[in-house]
Design a protein around this motif. Sequence first.
Motif, PDB file in Angstrom:
ATOM      1  N   PRO A  43       0.802  -1.235   0.000  1.00 19.09           N
ATOM      2  CA  PRO A  43       0.000   0.000   0.000  1.00 19.09           C
ATOM      3  C   PRO A  43       0.835   1.285   0.000  1.00 19.09           C
ATOM      4  O   PRO A  43       0.554   2.186  -0.800  1.00 19.09           O
ATOM      5  N   PRO A  44       1.885   1.409   0.856  1.00 19.36           N
ATOM      6  CA  PRO A  44       2.702   2.631   0.750  1.00 19.36           C
ATOM      7  C   PRO A  44       3.422   2.749  -0.594  1.00 19.36           C
ATOM      8  O   PRO A  44       3.545   3.847  -1.137  1.00 19.36           O
ATOM      9  N   SER A  46       2.286   1.617  -3.401  1.00 18.37           N
ATOM     10  CA  SER A  46       1.224   2.033  -4.316  1.00 18.37           C
ATOM     11  C   SER A  46       0.935   3.532  -4.152  1.00 18.37           C
ATOM     12  O   SER A  46       0.725   4.246  -5.128  1.00 18.37           O
ATOM     13  N   TYR A  47       0.938   4.002  -2.926  1.00 17.90           N
ATOM     14  CA  TYR A  47       0.706   5.418  -2.648  1.00 17.90           C
ATOM     15  C   TYR A  47       1.817   6.277  -3.269  1.00 17.90           C
ATOM     16  O   TYR A  47       1.546   7.327  -3.859  1.00 17.90           O
ATOM     17  N   LEU A  48       3.062   5.824  -3.135  1.00 18.16           N
ATOM     18  CA  LEU A  48       4.195   6.569  -3.683  1.00 18.16           C
ATOM     19  C   LEU A  48       4.199   6.585  -5.205  1.00 18.16           C
ATOM     20  O   LEU A  48       4.799   7.466  -5.812  1.00 18.16           O
TER      21      LEU A  48
END
Length: 146
Positions: A43-44, A46-48
């Motif tokens: 998830p992080p 993907s966020y980045l």
Amino acid sequence: MGLLKEFKEFAVKGNMMDMAIGVIIGASFNKVIDVLVKKVLMPPLSYLTNGIDFKDKIIILRDAELNSAGEIIQEKIALGYGALFEAFLDFIIIGFTVFIVVKFMNRLRNKAQDTKDDTVVTPKDIQLLSDLTDLMKEQNELLRNK
């Protein structure tokens, strides 16, 4: 008949139990790493990358074929490189963790096998071998001095 006897010795010595425990712990460890990668690390990442979900990343080799009614005649063929990326990340984490555990175990084993170290109990077989070596050195010294 010999094979059955060998298997009985194998099972009685505890090797079978050690192996079963290793398989069970390995399966559990795999689940933990799978969740760590999919729910904590991805998830992080993907966020980045502005919301890119790596598990859905594919390269389509052939699109699905539909008939006139819109039903799928032939499924699409695609390479799932995002799933490969996640599996590779799993592998790196598991490999690094196993490396750290083995390094720690080797350090403990080396410390236990050091007969001069009084902070750790030396196994009896190692202590006996060390004592024999010392006695042989003394005996050789005595024979040289004669």
